[in-house]
Design an enzyme around this catalytic site. Structure first.
Site, PDB file in Angstrom:
ATOM      1  N   LYS A 204       5.477   7.756   1.898  1.00  0.00           N
ATOM      2  CA  LYS A 204       5.334   8.968   1.092  1.00  0.00           C
ATOM      3  C   LYS A 204       5.121  10.205   1.959  1.00  0.00           C
ATOM      4  CE  LYS A 204       3.360   6.680  -3.006  1.00  0.00           C
ATOM      5  NZ  LYS A 204       3.192   5.327  -2.420  1.00  0.00           N
ATOM      6  N   VAL A 205       4.116  10.154   2.837  1.00  0.00           N
ATOM      7  CA  VAL A 205       3.806  11.328   3.656  1.00  0.00           C
ATOM      8  C   VAL A 205       4.915  11.590   4.666  1.00  0.00           C
ATOM      9  CG1 VAL A 205       2.156  12.349   5.257  1.00  0.00           C
ATOM     10  CG2 VAL A 205       1.330  10.974   3.344  1.00  0.00           C
ATOM     11  N   ASP A 224      11.068   3.032  10.493  1.00  0.00           N
ATOM     12  CA  ASP A 224      10.263   2.330   9.492  1.00  0.00           C
ATOM     13  C   ASP A 224      11.074   1.129   9.029  1.00  0.00           C
ATOM     14  OD1 ASP A 224       8.959   1.384   7.174  1.00  0.00           O
ATOM     15  OD2 ASP A 224       8.103   3.347   6.779  1.00  0.00           O
ATOM     16  N   VAL A 283      -1.528  12.797  11.914  1.00  0.00           N
ATOM     17  CA  VAL A 283      -2.369  12.996  10.727  1.00  0.00           C
ATOM     18  C   VAL A 283      -2.504  11.677   9.969  1.00  0.00           C
ATOM     19  CG1 VAL A 283      -1.823  15.453  10.465  1.00  0.00           C
ATOM     20  CG2 VAL A 283      -0.391  13.746   9.328  1.00  0.00           C
ATOM     21  N   ARG A 285      -3.767   7.786  11.346  1.00  0.00           N
ATOM     22  CA  ARG A 285      -4.991   7.092  11.715  1.00  0.00           C
ATOM     23  C   ARG A 285      -5.184   7.222  13.222  1.00  0.00           C
ATOM     24  NH1 ARG A 285      -6.110   7.376   7.193  1.00  0.00           N
ATOM     25  NH2 ARG A 285      -6.654   5.747   5.686  1.00  0.00           N
ATOM     26  N   ASP A 309      -5.407  15.253  13.955  1.00  0.00           N
ATOM     27  CA  ASP A 309      -6.335  15.423  12.838  1.00  0.00           C
ATOM     28  C   ASP A 309      -7.255  14.216  12.695  1.00  0.00           C
ATOM     29  OD1 ASP A 309      -7.316  16.831  10.468  1.00  0.00           O
ATOM     30  OD2 ASP A 309      -6.279  15.288   9.296  1.00  0.00           O
ATOM     31  N   GLU A 314     -14.760   8.845  14.525  1.00  0.00           N
ATOM     32  CA  GLU A 314     -14.931  10.135  13.863  1.00  0.00           C
ATOM     33  C   GLU A 314     -16.377  10.336  13.436  1.00  0.00           C
ATOM     34  OE1 GLU A 314     -12.061  10.459  10.714  1.00  0.00           O
ATOM     35  OE2 GLU A 314     -10.361  10.542  12.099  1.00  0.00           O
ATOM     36  N   HIS A 333     -10.115  15.895  10.523  1.00  0.00           N
ATOM     37  CA  HIS A 333      -9.613  15.043   9.437  1.00  0.00           C
ATOM     38  C   HIS A 333      -9.441  15.841   8.142  1.00  0.00           C
ATOM     39  CE1 HIS A 333      -9.395  10.535   8.270  1.00  0.00           C
ATOM     40  NE2 HIS A 333      -8.572  11.246   7.528  1.00  0.00           N
ATOM     41  N   LEU A 334      -8.575  16.854   8.216  1.00  0.00           N
ATOM     42  CA  LEU A 334      -8.360  17.764   7.082  1.00  0.00           C
ATOM     43  C   LEU A 334      -7.089  17.438   6.299  1.00  0.00           C
ATOM     44  CD1 LEU A 334      -9.237  21.213   8.745  1.00  0.00           C
ATOM     45  CD2 LEU A 334     -10.720  19.734   7.365  1.00  0.00           C
ATOM     46  N   GLY A 335      -6.444  16.309   6.594  1.00  0.00           N
ATOM     47  CA  GLY A 335      -5.154  16.021   5.971  1.00  0.00           C
ATOM     48  C   GLY A 335      -5.136  16.135   4.468  1.00  0.00           C
ATOM     49  N   ALA A 336      -6.183  15.656   3.805  1.00  0.00           N
ATOM     50  CA  ALA A 336      -6.223  15.684   2.335  1.00  0.00           C
ATOM     51  C   ALA A 336      -7.101  16.814   1.808  1.00  0.00           C
ATOM     52  CB  ALA A 336      -6.747  14.353   1.812  1.00  0.00           C
TER      53      ALA A 336
END
Length: 597
Positions: A204-205, A224, A283, A285, A309, A314, A333-336
């Site tokens: 998805k991302v 993939d 962004v 893991r 990110d 962490e 860790h601002l991805g979401a």
């Protein structure tokens, strides 16, 4: 002999007809909310421990969007208690039917034990569930659900933002100006237009990043194994192998899950294969990058810049050489972390938790109720065989075309209505998908997970003569329209084929391609194609013995004497690359592959 064929793309509603878990660790326990199944009717399961006339209690342990809280309040009593210590959470949990967390709260075995059996649902507001003890959840009859879709756009936008900021040195130039400097020549950047971006993980991302990068005038390639080629073509993306992706890219954007197969997948060896001056964005893991190796690659000039990110630990240590590196851009860790994504995640997880408390199971569940003990006891060795055959088959795939068509054949003397293969098909799907995916596959979400990835699984039943005392004689898995990294695994019809049986309760690999073998599916396996001549077993065994690699089984299958043969070797430890190279250097060995179970 007769055969009947069915297709695995059944709907999730059909799957609910016979809910059961794939966990085999607690076969003697049946959770309170497991369905009672008969051949003629299906009963809904109720997970509430309180009476049906009272509201359940949902503990929200980390901040959740208002829309999600309101949705919960329409159905349950909601207790929003943030920043609980582990002891406080264990004390409070015995009064709760459901728990919602983000990434900051550890839902440990102690939490499940402290609930006294009342906790029936844990909702993770986000994708990863590293902070939830899934084994303990299953053992204590607790369903775990997550929210994997709501933050897709936010994560993709952040990836693009980091890539652009990195290319133009935005963070470094900002700090310089604020320090009273004016260093225009120092912060000359690079353009994105015309550059090649490799998207590693086309879910998805990753696919959303690819869309946006195409709009910026970039040439986009992707790696993939499960990406449907038609979806990639529709976006204008070329699917390639892993090595081709990292060797040709100017920019690499990581969107793969953290699994044993992807842990530290970017390391000294893979950095050495990259184009000098490559730029890396992560962004996904933190653990997919060997952070020490990245520092070395930056210092050596192999990697020109990195934008991160996420990190292995962490928050990262304040003295981290990677974080402090002048050519690294970092965010916490601002991805979401957009208002829209936070509200979307809140709604998605609230709906999943409410549905579970009502007795429904969404496709976002990551574990499932357990099968009746007597059924699991009989199928247990075949369940293990099914998953391992799936894992073996997918590791034999090479190239960038992706896995699409899988055929599973079951040979049994039992009548079709006396052998429910859904749990076996789900375990094969689990073996095919989980090694390179963050999805936890079970009977509830197996067909959904396969369909989501464009994976078509068909089943064929071969009816054998004889006693139906054993549920199955063999299971065969074939993958069509793919290349193989081990050519001998290709059968006469051009498909990768592996076949296995259960012997004395132990799963065995009994066929690879057209070659008959017999090796226990324990530990890992080395497959070698060789010229059939005396002394080959001794030569390979000697190499492994010198390197202190213990051999558990060894079997040779051949077409005819003195022709070609395939040797299957079971090993307890993973051989080093040097050891595998020594095996490959034996003159009579024509090809080999190491497969990890």
């Amino acid at each position: 002999m007769a055969a009947t064929t069915s297709t695995a793309a059944s709907s999730l509603l059909a799957t609910k007809k016979n809910l059961s878990s794939l966990s085999i660790t607690s076969a003697n326990k049946l959770p309170a909310f497991s369905p009672l199944l008969t051949s003629s009717r299906r009963q809904r399961f109720i997970v509430l421990s309180a009476s049906l006339n009272s509201k359940p209690t949902v503990l929200v342990a980390e901040k959740l969007g208002e829309a999600g809280i309101n949705l919960l309040k329409d159905f349950a009593n909601v207790d929003c208690s943030y920043n609980l210590s582990p002891d406080e959470l264990c004390t409070k949990i015995s009064l709760c039917d459901a728990l919602i967390v983000r990434s900051g709260t550890k839902v440990s075995r102690e939490v499940f034990e402290s609930s006294g059996g009342r906790l029936k649902v844990v909702g993770r507001a986000g994708v990863g569930i590293d902070n939830v003890d899934l084994a303990a959840a299953t053992e204590h009859g607790c369903l775990v659900v997550n929210a994997p879709t709501a933050n897709t756009v936010a994560a993709a936008e952040h990836g693009i933002a980091l890539m652009a900021a990195m290319a133009r040195n935005v963070a470094q130039a900002d700090a310089s100006v604020k320090a009273g400097k004016w260093e225009r020549n120092k912060y000359v950047g690079v353009s994105l237009v015309g550059k090649t971006l490799a998207v590693m993980g086309f879910g998805k991302v990753g696919s959303e990043v690819a869309r946006r990068a195409k709009g910026l005038g970039m040439h986009v390639i992707a790696h993939d194994p499960y990406a449907p080629a038609d979806r990639a073509r529709a976006i204008g993306v070329e699917l390639v192998s892993f090595d081709e992706a990292i060797a040709t890219a100017d920019f690499i954007s990581l969107h793969m899950p953290l699994t044993p197969a992807t842990a530290k997948i970017l390391n000294d060896e893979t950095f050495a294969k990259m184009k000098k001056g490559v730029r890396i964005v992560n962004v996904a893991r933190g653990g997919v990058i060997d952070e020490d190796a990245l520092v070395r690659a930056l210092d050596a000039g192999i990697v020109a810049q990195a934008a991160l990110d996420v990190f292995t630990v962490e928050p990262p240590p304040q003295d981290s050489k990677l974080v402090q590196h002048e050519r690294v851009t970092v965010t916490p860790h601002l991805g979401a972390s957009t208002k829209e994504a936070q509200e979307g995640v809140a709604i998605e997880i609230a709906e999943a938790v409410v549905g579970a408390l009502k007795g429904e199971l969404a496709s976002t569940s990551v574990n499932a109720p357990m099968v009746p003990a007597e059924v699991l006891t009989e199928l247990k060795p075949f369940v293990e065989l099914a998953e391992k055959l799936g894992r073996l088959a997918v590791q034999l795939v090479s190239g960038g075309s992706g896995v699409k068509d899988v055929k599973v054949t079951y040979a049994s003397a039992r009548a079709p209505d006396d052998l429910d293969t859904r749990v076996l098909r789900a375990m094969i799907t689990k073996g095919l998908i989980e090694p390179i995916s963050s999805v936890f596959v079970n009977l509830v979400n197996a067909d959904f997970s396969a369909k989501q990835r464009g994976l078509r699984i068909s089943e064929e039943r071969i009816l054998l003569d004889g006693s139906p005392e054993s549920p199955l004689d063999f299971i065969q898995v074939q993958i069509a329209n793919v290349e193989s990294k081990f050519a001998s695994a290709i059968s006469e019809n051009g498909e990768i084929k592996v076949e296995g049986r259960v012997k004395d309760g132990i799963p065995h690999l009994t066929k690879v391609g057209s070659f008959e073998v017999d090796v226990s599916l324990e530990g890992s396996i080395i497959l070698c194609r060789q010229v059939d001549q005396p002394g080959m077993i001794g030569k390979v065994g000697s190499v492994l013995g010198v390197e202190n690699v213990n051999v558990s089984f060894m079997s040779v299958g051949r077409i005819a004497p003195r022709k070609q043969a395939v040797m299957a070797i079971g090993v307890d430890e993973q051989p080093s690359k040097e050891t595998l190279k020594k095996i490959g250097d034996i003159p009579a060995i024509e090809e080999f592959v190491f497969l990890k179970l």
